[in-house]
Design an enzyme around this catalytic site. Sequence first.
Site: not given
Ligand SMILES: [Zn+2]
Length: 266
Positions: A135-136, A139, A198
Site C-alpha cells: 500500500h505504501e 502511494h 487511498e
Molecule cells: Zn495510504
Amino acid sequence: MRHKKFAIIPLLIAVGFMLFQYFGADKVTNPETGKSVRVALSSQQEETLGLQSYREILSQSQTIESGPEHDSVVRVAERLARATGSAARDFKWQVSLIRSPQANAFCLPGGKIAVYTGILPHTQTEAGLAAVMGHEMAHAVARHGSQRLLRTTLAQTLMAGAQFSLSDMEPGQRQAVMAAIGAGAQYGVLLPFSREHEVEADQMGLLYMARAGYDPRAAIAFWERMSTAGGQQPPEFASTHPSHATRIEQLRAFMPKAMAEFENAR
Ligand SMILES: [Zn+2]
C-alpha cells in the site's frame, strides 16, 4: 460613490495562471490503472526530496540492522519492488526497520521505505507485512504526493485571486467568503482526492503483493485485525483514511482481480 465589492479581473488572471500551472505540469500514466495524471514535481525532484527527508528521519531514529524482523522487512521490500514494474523503473528502493511503538509504515517519493516495529504485531506474517508495504509503495509509485502538491498549488492560486477580487469588500465579510472558499477546496476537492488515492493505493498494493507471491487475502485479515485493535478513528468524511469497514469492503470487491494475479504468479 458606490463601492464596488467584487472585481472580476484578478480572479480571471488567477484562473488563467491556474490553467498555465496545470497544463505546464508533467503528465504521467499509471500502468496499473491506465489513468493519466498531472504531477507537481519531476521524478528527479521527487527522488531528491524523498532522499533528503528519509535521511533526516533516519538520523533521528533507531534503526534495526539485523535479525529475523529486519530480514523479513528487507525480503518483502525486494519482492514487492520487483512487482511494481515499469512505473518505478527509476526508483532507488531503500528500506529501513525503525524501532518505535508506533503502528506505522511509509514510503517516500522515489522509493524510500520505513517500517516501524510497532506495526509488526499487527502484520504478523510476511504476507501481512506485504499488505502494508505494498500500500505504501503504491502511494510512491502512483506519485500521490506530487499530485496532491499540484492540487494544493492550484487551490492557493485560486485563493490569492479571490483575495484580490474581494479586496474592496468589508474585511469581516471578505474573511467569511475566503473561509467558505477554503472549506470548499478542502472538503470538495482535496479530501475526496486523498480518499481516491487511498483506494488506488489499496488496489495497487493488492496487485503488487499478489505478483510477489503473497496471498492478497492477507490484506483483509490485516485490516480486520486493525479494526479490532481499537483506537479512535476520525469521522470518515473529514479523514484521508477510509474507515476500516469501508476499506475491507473495497478490498473484497477488488479481490477477484488480485486473486487472478496471484494464481498467475504461482
Ligand atoms: Zn495510504
